[in-house]
Design a protein around this motif. Structure first.
Motif, PDB file in Angstrom:
ATOM      1  N   MET A   1       1.087  -1.240   0.319  1.00 45.44           N
ATOM      2  CA  MET A   1      -0.126   0.006  -0.347  1.00 45.44           C
ATOM      3  C   MET A   1       1.249   1.146  -0.118  1.00 45.44           C
ATOM      4  O   MET A   1       2.316   1.291   0.747  1.00 45.44           O
ATOM      5  CB  MET A   1      -0.843   0.170   1.070  1.00 45.44           C
ATOM      6  N   HIS A   2       1.010   2.241  -0.476  1.00 43.47           N
ATOM      7  CA  HIS A   2       1.398   3.429  -1.060  1.00 43.47           C
ATOM      8  C   HIS A   2       0.923   4.742  -0.710  1.00 43.47           C
ATOM      9  O   HIS A   2      -0.173   4.416  -1.099  1.00 43.47           O
ATOM     10  CB  HIS A   2       2.086   3.228  -2.357  1.00 43.47           C
ATOM     11  N   PHE A   3       1.185   5.429   0.012  1.00 43.41           N
ATOM     12  CA  PHE A   3       0.545   6.878   0.239  1.00 43.41           C
ATOM     13  C   PHE A   3       1.665   7.534  -0.003  1.00 43.41           C
ATOM     14  O   PHE A   3       2.503   7.818   0.168  1.00 43.41           O
ATOM     15  CB  PHE A   3       0.229   6.870   1.633  1.00 43.41           C
ATOM     16  N   PHE A  26       8.153   1.155  16.830  1.00 41.34           N
ATOM     17  CA  PHE A  26       7.389   0.856  18.561  1.00 41.34           C
ATOM     18  C   PHE A  26       7.940   1.806  19.560  1.00 41.34           C
ATOM     19  O   PHE A  26       9.400   2.870  19.269  1.00 41.34           O
ATOM     20  CB  PHE A  26       8.069  -0.733  19.223  1.00 41.34           C
TER      21      PHE A  26
ATOM     22  N   HIS B  86      12.212   0.071   8.793  1.00 40.79           N
ATOM     23  CA  HIS B  86      11.845  -0.425   9.768  1.00 40.79           C
ATOM     24  C   HIS B  86      12.801  -1.151   9.890  1.00 40.79           C
ATOM     25  O   HIS B  86      12.717  -2.272   8.353  1.00 40.79           O
ATOM     26  CB  HIS B  86      10.195  -1.082  10.222  1.00 40.79           C
ATOM     27  N   ILE B 130       8.401  -1.760   5.900  1.00 40.82           N
ATOM     28  CA  ILE B 130       7.489  -0.310   6.066  1.00 40.82           C
ATOM     29  C   ILE B 130       8.525   0.437   5.725  1.00 40.82           C
ATOM     30  O   ILE B 130       9.549  -0.208   6.304  1.00 40.82           O
ATOM     31  CB  ILE B 130       6.709   0.331   7.290  1.00 40.82           C
ATOM     32  N   ILE B 132       9.536   4.659   4.370  1.00 37.92           N
ATOM     33  CA  ILE B 132       9.333   6.355   4.627  1.00 37.92           C
ATOM     34  C   ILE B 132       9.756   7.476   3.800  1.00 37.92           C
ATOM     35  O   ILE B 132      11.145   7.271   4.675  1.00 37.92           O
ATOM     36  CB  ILE B 132       8.397   7.004   6.706  1.00 37.92           C
ATOM     37  N   LEU B 157       4.787   6.293   2.078  1.00 37.35           N
ATOM     38  CA  LEU B 157       4.717   5.379   2.964  1.00 37.35           C
ATOM     39  C   LEU B 157       4.235   4.487   2.386  1.00 37.35           C
ATOM     40  O   LEU B 157       3.884   4.333   1.416  1.00 37.35           O
ATOM     41  CB  LEU B 157       3.168   5.737   3.762  1.00 37.35           C
ATOM     42  N   PHE B 158       5.186   3.725   2.237  1.00 38.31           N
ATOM     43  CA  PHE B 158       4.735   1.718   2.021  1.00 38.31           C
ATOM     44  C   PHE B 158       4.386   1.289   3.510  1.00 38.31           C
ATOM     45  O   PHE B 158       5.355   0.968   4.298  1.00 38.31           O
ATOM     46  CB  PHE B 158       6.308   1.563   0.801  1.00 38.31           C
ATOM     47  N   VAL B 159       3.459   0.486   3.515  1.00 29.46           N
ATOM     48  CA  VAL B 159       2.952  -0.200   4.241  1.00 29.46           C
ATOM     49  C   VAL B 159       2.537  -1.842   3.537  1.00 29.46           C
ATOM     50  O   VAL B 159       1.515  -1.466   2.426  1.00 29.46           O
ATOM     51  CB  VAL B 159       2.113   0.716   5.308  1.00 29.46           C
ATOM     52  N   LEU B 172       2.404  -3.275  13.575  1.00 32.91           N
ATOM     53  CA  LEU B 172       3.674  -3.611  13.522  1.00 32.91           C
ATOM     54  C   LEU B 172       4.214  -5.234  13.645  1.00 32.91           C
ATOM     55  O   LEU B 172       5.109  -5.027  13.024  1.00 32.91           O
ATOM     56  CB  LEU B 172       4.599  -2.711  14.166  1.00 32.91           C
ATOM     57  N   THR B 177       7.821  -5.616  12.385  1.00 27.03           N
ATOM     58  CA  THR B 177       9.059  -4.272  12.861  1.00 27.03           C
ATOM     59  C   THR B 177       9.442  -5.413  14.413  1.00 27.03           C
ATOM     60  O   THR B 177       9.480  -5.295  14.597  1.00 27.03           O
ATOM     61  CB  THR B 177       7.805  -3.439  12.837  1.00 27.03           C
TER      62      THR B 177
END
Lengths: 207, 207
Positions: A1-3, A26, B86, B130, B132, B157-159, B172, B177
């Motif tokens: 997923m890319h934002f 964390f 991460h 993850i 950024i 962001l990539f998630v 997470l 992570t």
């Protein structure tokens, strides 16, 4: 997923808040204990506490100006003292509950027990294992969005005897300290390894 | 065990460094990817990354001036862009090794893979889940001891798809992570619970 920055603004406000609050990884979890000029105690959970320096020993605390955390800030600026108390799995629900907007002391509201040392006028949490007493040193206002970085110098530390190694390293896992993610999620930990100091052309080993 | 400001100075230097670095609790663990004006990539582990604001989305990075992290700072100030990646348990030893003082790229030295997006000139770590991408916004010098707080705005962001909840909260733990303590210890996590928003006179429930 890319934002990307182009579609951040189109995200639902709560979605974005959860996303950005969880994306850094964390976090530490401390209850900050303070009292006001009438001796009314205050307790609030903070996940933005970090190491600023070892000698002198400085710790930073990040405070959002628009939050319930404001009482904590007022008390620190007035009395110049505050405590940090690591959260254990035995009282993390009470720690979370202390973030509610009470008109009475959060100690009273949550059932956690205030405790004092002779060194400073701020309450510790009796139920905690690792406790830090701090004196306010400096306030740094972050112009970009009004966030406030409070720096304090360590006045005293309480750590269980059997949780400190010969080299000063604290075994947080043994002490029962937990970690958190996002705004509301709590986790215990399981150690992978402690690694030797990294040097070029030298293999790492576990210590 | 009780330490006070009066006997800090008598503690062995390394003992004190380990003690103060571990006493704040568990920390986030990110590899920061940058490159210099010749395109030489740099990678370094940072445990002092935190949330500054959600809208606009700002992230803070704390840098000690006297450290190997200095290359990272120079590159951020020169190119204005950097990435956070991460760390997973599958490459935490390489992440740790990237803190060594190399004269070549830490990507090359550790075997981690640089990867680029079209949005910014800083390398991501391909092995991370993850990631950024950040643009440098502001440098805050902390007068007390020369520590530097770098604030960046999130550009992208990539998630992983299956690690984001409907409300934007990132899982997470599912993403793999890890967290760290002190200067050299790594931990996986185990979720206790996610708790509802705290209000006075209302019971918490798990969500």
């Amino acid at each position: 997923m890319h934002f990307s920055v182009d579609n951040f603004d189109k995200l639902d406000k709560f979605f974005r808040r959860n996303l950005i609050n969880s994306v850094t990884g964390f976090k530490s979890l401390n209850l900050v204990g303070t009292q006001n000029n009438n001796g009314l105690t205050n307790l609030a959970p903070f996940s933005q506490v970090f190491h600023i320096g070892a000698s002198p020993a400085y710790i930073g605390l990040l405070i959002r100006p628009d939050s319930v955390e404001r009482h904590t800030l007022d008390n620190i600026e007035f009395t110049k003292f505050y405590t940090l108390n690591h959260v254990l799995s035995s009282f993390y629900k009470q720690a979370h509950q202390s973030s509610a907007r009470y008109h009475v002391s959060e100690f009273e509201a949550t059932g956690l027990t205030p405790e004092y040392s002779s060194l400073l006028p701020a309450p510790y949490v009796k139920e905690a294992n690792i406790k830090i007493g701090l004196q306010f040193e400096q306030r740094n206002d972050i112009r970009l969005n009004g966030t406030i970085l409070i720096i304090g110098s360590i006045q005293e530390l309480f750590v269980p005897d059997d949780c400190i190694g010969e080299d000063g390293m604290i075994d947080l896992e043994k002490a029962g300290t937990i970690t958190c993610s996002g705004l509301d999620t709590y986790h215990t930990t399981q150690k992978l390894a402690r690694l030797s100091y990294a040097k070029p052309d030298k293999d790492l080993f576990e210590i």
